[in-house]
Design an enzyme around this catalytic site. Structure first.
Site, short mmCIF file in Angstrom:
data_model
loop_
_atom_site.label_atom_id
_atom_site.label_comp_id
_atom_site.label_asym_id
_atom_site.label_seq_id
_atom_site.Cartn_x
_atom_site.Cartn_y
_atom_site.Cartn_z
N THR A 1 36.98 89.18 119.88
CA THR A 1 38.34 89.67 120.11
C THR A 1 38.52 91.08 119.57
O THR A 1 37.95 91.45 118.55
CB THR A 1 39.39 88.74 119.48
OG1 THR A 1 40.69 89.21 119.79
CG2 THR A 1 39.24 88.64 117.96
N ARG A 2 39.29 91.85 120.31
CA ARG A 2 39.76 93.15 119.84
C ARG A 2 41.29 93.16 119.80
O ARG A 2 41.90 94.19 119.57
CB ARG A 2 39.24 94.27 120.75
CG ARG A 2 39.81 94.27 122.16
CD ARG A 2 39.25 95.44 122.95
NE ARG A 2 39.94 95.68 124.20
CZ ARG A 2 39.48 95.33 125.39
NH1 ARG A 2 38.35 94.66 125.49
NH2 ARG A 2 40.16 95.62 126.49
N HIS B 1 43.95 82.56 123.81
CA HIS B 1 42.79 82.68 122.92
C HIS B 1 42.62 81.42 122.08
O HIS B 1 41.50 80.93 121.88
CB HIS B 1 42.95 83.89 121.99
CG HIS B 1 43.04 85.20 122.70
ND1 HIS B 1 43.84 86.23 122.25
CD2 HIS B 1 42.42 85.66 123.82
CE1 HIS B 1 43.71 87.26 123.06
NE2 HIS B 1 42.86 86.94 124.02
N ARG C 1 38.26 85.51 130.74
CA ARG C 1 38.59 86.45 131.81
C ARG C 1 38.40 87.89 131.35
O ARG C 1 38.82 88.27 130.28
CB ARG C 1 40.06 86.23 132.22
CG ARG C 1 40.59 87.22 133.22
CD ARG C 1 42.08 87.01 133.46
NE ARG C 1 42.86 87.11 132.24
CZ ARG C 1 43.24 88.25 131.67
NH1 ARG C 1 42.90 89.41 132.20
NH2 ARG C 1 43.97 88.24 130.57
N HIS D 1 46.57 85.21 121.03
CA HIS D 1 47.73 84.50 121.55
C HIS D 1 47.29 83.09 121.94
O HIS D 1 46.16 82.67 121.67
CB HIS D 1 48.37 85.26 122.70
CG HIS D 1 47.42 85.71 123.76
ND1 HIS D 1 46.72 84.84 124.56
CD2 HIS D 1 47.05 86.96 124.16
CE1 HIS D 1 45.97 85.50 125.41
NE2 HIS D 1 46.13 86.79 125.19
N HIS E 1 36.02 89.80 130.20
CA HIS E 1 35.45 89.99 128.87
C HIS E 1 35.00 91.44 128.69
O HIS E 1 34.21 91.97 129.48
CB HIS E 1 34.26 89.05 128.68
CG HIS E 1 33.69 89.03 127.31
ND1 HIS E 1 33.88 87.98 126.43
CD2 HIS E 1 32.93 89.93 126.64
CE1 HIS E 1 33.25 88.23 125.30
NE2 HIS E 1 32.68 89.41 125.40
#
Length: 405
Positions: A199-200, A207, A293, A204, A295
Site C-alpha cells: 500500500t501507498r 483494502h 485492481r 479503506h 496494482h
C-alpha cells in the site's frame, strides 16, 4: 530449518550493510573518496541493497543486466528481475571516475554518505527504450517515465558497501523492518505462509476486505507500506502508518496482521512493479502478494488487471512468492457488505466503488465520506491531517483512469 520461502535467487539473504568496526572504518575512509550525489529513488535502492531486500544483487546493474532486465526481465546470469536498479551521474562526474576506482554515494537531500562503490562499468542507455519496456509508455506525464528521463546521462555500475539506512529506522521506529527482522518475526509467530499487502495509501474498506481474504488463506498478513517518496497529493507515510495501526486495532483479530514498511520510492510501473513487489516480498519472507485492481498503476496507463496477467506470462519458477489475484471489490448495498465482481450478482447502481484516490479527493475537499467507504476511526486520523495542512501544502486531487470509476 525455516519453513518460509527462500530468498530470491539465493540460498540466504544477501545484505550489503556493514556494521560495527567495519562500518566505522569504511565511513571514515569514504570521506576521502570522490562523491556522487544520489536521487531519492537511488538512495532507497541503496538501502534495499543494504538490508538484503534486493537479494541477490551486489550493487547497481551494468549494461548487460540493464538490457536483459528491460528486454527479457532477466539479469545476464539468468536470474529473474523485472525493473532496472541503476545509478546515474552527469557526464562531467562520470568522466572523473576511472574503472576500478571507488566513490562515495551521497544522498542529495541529507548529504549523508550512504555507501561506497567500486566502479566496474560506465555506460549510456536509451532512456526511451527503458520507459517503453518497463512502463509501456514514454509519456512524460507518467511519473515513472519522468523520473527515468530526468536521470543523468551516464549509468555507473558496480558492487556497493552500504553504510546507512538513513532516517528510516528512527523516523519509522516500530514500523520499518529489514527482511531479516520480518523473517524472524514470522518464525516467532509460527507463520510459514504470509501474504504481503502493498500500500501507498491509507487503507479503506476495500483494502481491509482484501487483507481479510488473505487471512483466511495464509497464516498471517503483513501490511507492507511504502515509506519512500510518492507523488504530490499522496498522504505522508507517518500519517498512513498511524491510520493503518488503528485499522489493525479495530478491525482484525489479534496476531493475524502486522504492519511493516520499506524504504523505496514508488515507480508507478504497474505490472512490472507488481513483479518487483513480489520479488522483494519473497526476500522479506512472504509466500504471497495480494494483487488487486490496478496494482502500482497510475492514471489509465494500465488495464485494471494487467498486474494479474503478467504473473501468468513469466517463466514457471521465476518467483516463489505467488500472487493472490482478487477481482474488483466494492461495497454492495444489496449484499449488505463488501463483495467482488466474482461474488456479487447485483448491478453497478447497487455498488459503491472504492479507491484511495477517491478517498483522498473527498478528504482534501472536506466532503462527506460514507461509512461504507472507510472506518470512522481511520477517517478521524485522516481528517485531522487534512485539517492541519497549510494552503501551500494542499494539492488538488484529480480523478482519472480506473480510480475515477
Amino acid at each position: 530449518m525455516s519453513r518460509l520461502v527462500r530468498p530470491h535467487g539465493s540460498a540466504a539473504l544477501k545484505p550489503l550493510l556493514l556494521s560495527g568496526a567495519a562500518a566505522a572504518a569504511e565511513k571514515e575512509r569514504a570521506k576521502s573518496l570522490p562523491s556522487l550525489p544520489m536521487s531519492s529513488r537511488e538512495t532507497g535502492d541503496v538501502i534495499m541493497l543494504g538490508i538484503g531486500g534486493f537479494t541477490p544483487l551486489d550493487g547497481f546493474m551494468n549494461q548487460a543486466d540493464w538490457r536483459g532486465v528491460c528486454d527479457d526481465m532477466r539479469l545476464s546470469n539468468g536470474v529473474f528481475w523485472p525493473i532496472p536498479i541503476t545509478l546515474s551521474a552527469d557526464e562531467g562526474a562520470a568522466a572523473k571516475l576511472a574503472i576500478g576506482s571507488e566513490v562515495a554515494l551521497v544522498d542529495s537531500e541529507s548529504r549523508e554518505i550512504m555507501a561506497t562503490m567500486t566502479v566496474a562499468e560506465k555506460y549510456t542507455i536509451d532512456k526511451a527504450h527503458e520507459c517503453q519496456t518497463v512502463f509501456k509508455t514514454t509519456d512524460l506525464a507518467h511519473p515513472g517515465v519522468k523520473m527515468v528521463m530526468e536521470q543523468k546521462a551516464v549509468n555507473i555500475a558496480g558492487p556497493v558497501k552500504v553504510l546507512s539506512q538513513g532516517d528510516f529506522p528512527t523516523k519509522y521506529a516500530g514500523t520499518y523492518m529489514t527482511p531479516a527482522e520480518t523473517r524472524a518475526l514470522f518464525e516467532s509467530k509460527g507463520w510459514s505462509t504470509v501474504a504481503a499487502f502493498q500500500t501507498r495509501n491509507p487503507m479503506h474498506r476495500s483494502h481491509e476486505y482484501l487483507a481479510k481474504i488473505a487471512v483466511e488463506i495464509c497464516d498471517g498478513v503483513m501490511i507492507h507500506s511504502l515509506l519512500g517518496k510518492l507523488k504530490p497529493g499522496d498522504i505522508p507515510a507517518e500519517v498512513r502508518s498511524k491510520a493503518i495501526a488503528k485499522l489493525i486495532e479495530v478491525a482484525f483479530v489479534k496476531d493475524t496482521v502486522i504492519q511493516s514498511g520499506y524504504p523505496l520510492d514508488m515507480r508507478y510501473a504497474g505490472p512490472r512493479e507488481a513483479l518487483l513487489h513480489a520479488l522483494f516480498r519473497q526476500n522479506y519472507g512472504c509466500s504471497h502478494l495480494i494483487v488487486g485492481r490496478d496494482h502500482a498503476g497510475v492514471g489509465d496507463y494500465y488495464g485494471p488487471f494487467d498486474a494479474h496477467k503478467i504473473f501468468d506470462e513469466i517463466p514457471a519458477g521465476a518467483l516463489e512468492t505467488k500472487p493472490l489475484k482478487i477481482d474488483w471489490t466494492f461495497w454492495c448495498y444489496k449484499c449488505g457488505g463488501m463483495a467482488s465482481t466474482r461474488t456479487c450478482p447485483h448491478n453497478e447502481k447497487d455498488r459503491l466503488l472504492l479507491s484511495g484516490t477517491k478517498l483522498r479527493k473527498a478528504l482534501s475537499e472536506g466532503q462527506d465520506v460514507p461509512a461504507e467507504f472507510s472506518r470512522p476511526e481511520v477517517l478521524a486520523i485522516l481528517r485531522d491531517y487534512y485539517a492541519n495542512l497549510k494552503d501551500d501544502e494542499k494539492v488538488e486531487v484529480k480523478l482519472s483512469g480506473h480510480s475515477a470509476k
